[in-house]
Design a protein around this motif. Structure first.
Motif, mmCIF file in Angstrom:
data_model
loop_
_atom_site.group_PDB
_atom_site.id
_atom_site.type_symbol
_atom_site.label_atom_id
_atom_site.label_comp_id
_atom_site.label_asym_id
_atom_site.label_seq_id
_atom_site.Cartn_x
_atom_site.Cartn_y
_atom_site.Cartn_z
ATOM 1 N N UNK A 106 0.819 -1.052 0.017
ATOM 2 C CA UNK A 106 -0.044 0.016 -0.053
ATOM 3 C C UNK A 106 0.965 1.215 -0.001
ATOM 4 N N UNK A 107 2.153 1.413 0.688
ATOM 5 C CA UNK A 107 3.151 2.426 0.664
ATOM 6 C C UNK A 107 3.479 2.509 -0.511
ATOM 7 N N UNK A 108 3.949 1.732 -1.344
ATOM 8 C CA UNK A 108 4.572 1.660 -2.671
ATOM 9 C C UNK A 108 3.322 2.434 -3.772
ATOM 10 N N UNK A 109 2.286 1.889 -3.577
ATOM 11 C CA UNK A 109 0.956 2.304 -4.303
ATOM 12 C C UNK A 109 0.732 3.868 -4.052
ATOM 13 N N UNK A 110 0.500 4.164 -2.955
ATOM 14 C CA UNK A 110 0.279 5.391 -2.448
ATOM 15 C C UNK A 110 1.325 6.360 -2.843
ATOM 16 N N UNK A 111 2.541 6.024 -2.554
ATOM 17 C CA UNK A 111 3.782 6.842 -2.986
ATOM 18 C C UNK A 111 3.650 7.313 -4.467
ATOM 19 N N UNK A 112 3.545 6.033 -5.226
ATOM 20 C CA UNK A 112 3.384 6.234 -6.548
ATOM 21 C C UNK A 112 2.166 7.103 -7.227
ATOM 22 N N UNK A 113 1.394 6.843 -6.607
ATOM 23 C CA UNK A 113 -0.010 7.688 -7.116
ATOM 24 C C UNK A 113 0.129 9.054 -6.745
ATOM 25 N N UNK A 162 0.642 12.577 -9.555
ATOM 26 C CA UNK A 162 -0.293 13.699 -9.442
ATOM 27 C C UNK A 162 0.144 14.719 -8.870
ATOM 28 N N UNK A 163 1.679 14.795 -8.543
ATOM 29 C CA UNK A 163 2.308 15.741 -7.773
ATOM 30 C C UNK A 163 2.089 17.124 -8.188
ATOM 31 N N UNK A 164 1.994 17.305 -9.659
ATOM 32 C CA UNK A 164 1.843 18.804 -10.076
ATOM 33 C C UNK A 164 0.297 19.227 -9.815
ATOM 34 N N UNK A 165 -0.254 18.594 -9.566
ATOM 35 C CA UNK A 165 -1.908 19.130 -9.236
ATOM 36 C C UNK A 165 -2.270 19.232 -7.853
ATOM 37 N N UNK A 166 -1.030 18.974 -6.908
ATOM 38 C CA UNK A 166 -1.168 19.251 -5.552
ATOM 39 C C UNK A 166 -0.202 20.256 -5.004
ATOM 40 N N UNK A 167 -1.029 21.191 -4.228
ATOM 41 C CA UNK A 167 -0.210 22.246 -3.815
ATOM 42 C C UNK A 167 0.616 21.741 -2.640
ATOM 43 N N UNK A 168 1.828 22.509 -2.389
ATOM 44 C CA UNK A 168 2.855 22.085 -1.310
ATOM 45 C C UNK A 168 2.355 21.613 0.166
ATOM 46 N N UNK A 169 1.450 22.229 0.304
ATOM 47 C CA UNK A 169 0.875 21.934 1.671
ATOM 48 C C UNK A 169 0.282 20.631 1.821
ATOM 49 N N UNK A 170 -0.642 20.428 0.546
ATOM 50 C CA UNK A 170 -1.502 19.258 0.428
ATOM 51 C C UNK A 170 -0.513 18.174 0.379
ATOM 52 N N UNK A 171 0.530 18.440 -0.300
ATOM 53 C CA UNK A 171 1.502 17.228 -0.704
ATOM 54 C C UNK A 171 1.937 16.936 0.647
ATOM 55 N N UNK A 172 2.596 17.824 1.686
ATOM 56 C CA UNK A 172 3.049 17.531 3.052
ATOM 57 C C UNK A 172 1.970 16.466 3.689
ATOM 58 N N UNK A 173 0.596 17.336 3.729
ATOM 59 C CA UNK A 173 -0.347 16.174 4.584
ATOM 60 C C UNK A 173 -0.489 14.934 3.807
ATOM 61 N N UNK A 174 -0.565 14.769 2.716
ATOM 62 C CA UNK A 174 -0.599 13.627 2.041
ATOM 63 C C UNK A 174 0.335 12.521 2.479
ATOM 64 N N UNK A 175 1.733 13.053 2.569
ATOM 65 C CA UNK A 175 2.855 12.294 2.960
ATOM 66 C C UNK A 175 2.619 11.901 4.267
ATOM 67 N N UNK A 176 2.271 12.812 5.170
ATOM 68 C CA UNK A 176 1.862 12.190 6.457
ATOM 69 C C UNK A 176 1.114 11.247 6.590
ATOM 70 N N UNK A 177 -0.172 11.300 5.879
ATOM 71 C CA UNK A 177 -0.952 10.125 6.024
ATOM 72 C C UNK A 177 -0.485 8.766 5.426
#
Length: 201
Positions: free
Chosen positions: A6-13, A17-32
């Motif tokens: 699941x970790x690999x799938x989520x990181x890859x996903x 889509x990183x270009x569509x995610x703002x910086x703070x959103x990226x940080x929050x998603x990485x924490x999850x």
């Protein structure tokens, strides 16, 4: 390691889509994504080998865990304009960094420091000298040395080849050389080190 697939799938996903995610959103998603593996950290930045490639590095302070993940042969994961790797890579930098302290932040210029290396068959012991006195007085030496050596050699090389590193608080004699020559000497001695081309340039 928990929920590895699941970790690999989520990181890859996320990287797809990183270009569509703002910086703070990226940080929050990485924490999850990393919440089930609290020993893991991460860093996102341009690849030191190709500035057009975004590199997400997964790190851990646990050496055994680093080897465990490495042996699973999951990383690197390559995508379109991005890559996920194990261990923070060496940096294209001037050896200048900010070091958080208990009450403020120290500006550290490590470019004028010195190193002495004891090279062995499969490892090296490194002494670092020439640190600023305020850095020594505030007790932040160990963290500063770690940041410097990861920046110069990369996290994987540090864990794999550096048996010991420490601050030398004495007279700088002929054993010591300018720190700017460390990565080249390291790459010459360890023929199979990671990022050898970068370190030797």
């Amino acid at each position: 390691m928990n929920n590895l697939d699941e970790l690999v799938i989520n990181l890859t996903h996320l990287m797809n889509h990183k270009d569509k995610v703002p910086q703070q959103g990226f940080i929050e998603l990485m924490e999850k994504i990393l919440c089930y593996n609290p020993s893991l950290g991460w860093e996102l930045g341009p690849s030191p080998l190709d500035s057009d490639v975004d590199m997400l590095s997964i790190s851990t302070s646990n050496k055994d865990e680093l080897y465990e993940i490495h042996n699973l042969n999951i990383f690197p994961i390559d995508g379109s304009g991005w890559q996920i790797v194990l261990g923070v890579p060496p940096r294209n930098w001037e050896m200048f960094f900010h070091l958080p302290t208990e009450n403020d932040e120290l500006e550290v210029d490590a470019s004028k420091w010195f190193y002495a290396a004891s090279w062995k068959n499969d490892c090296v012991e490194i002494e670092i000298a020439g640190l600023e006195q305020n850095l020594v007085d505030k007790g932040n030496v160990d963290e500063a040395l770690k940041i410097l050596l990861i920046g110069e050699l990369g996290e994987w090389n540090l864990r794999k080849f550096v048996q010991r590193y420490e601050f030398f608080d004495g007279k700088i004699d002929e054993r010591f050389k300018p720190i700017k020559g460390l990565r080249n000497s390291f790459s010459n001695y360890f023929d199979h080190c990671s990022y050898k081309t970068l370190l030797s340039s």
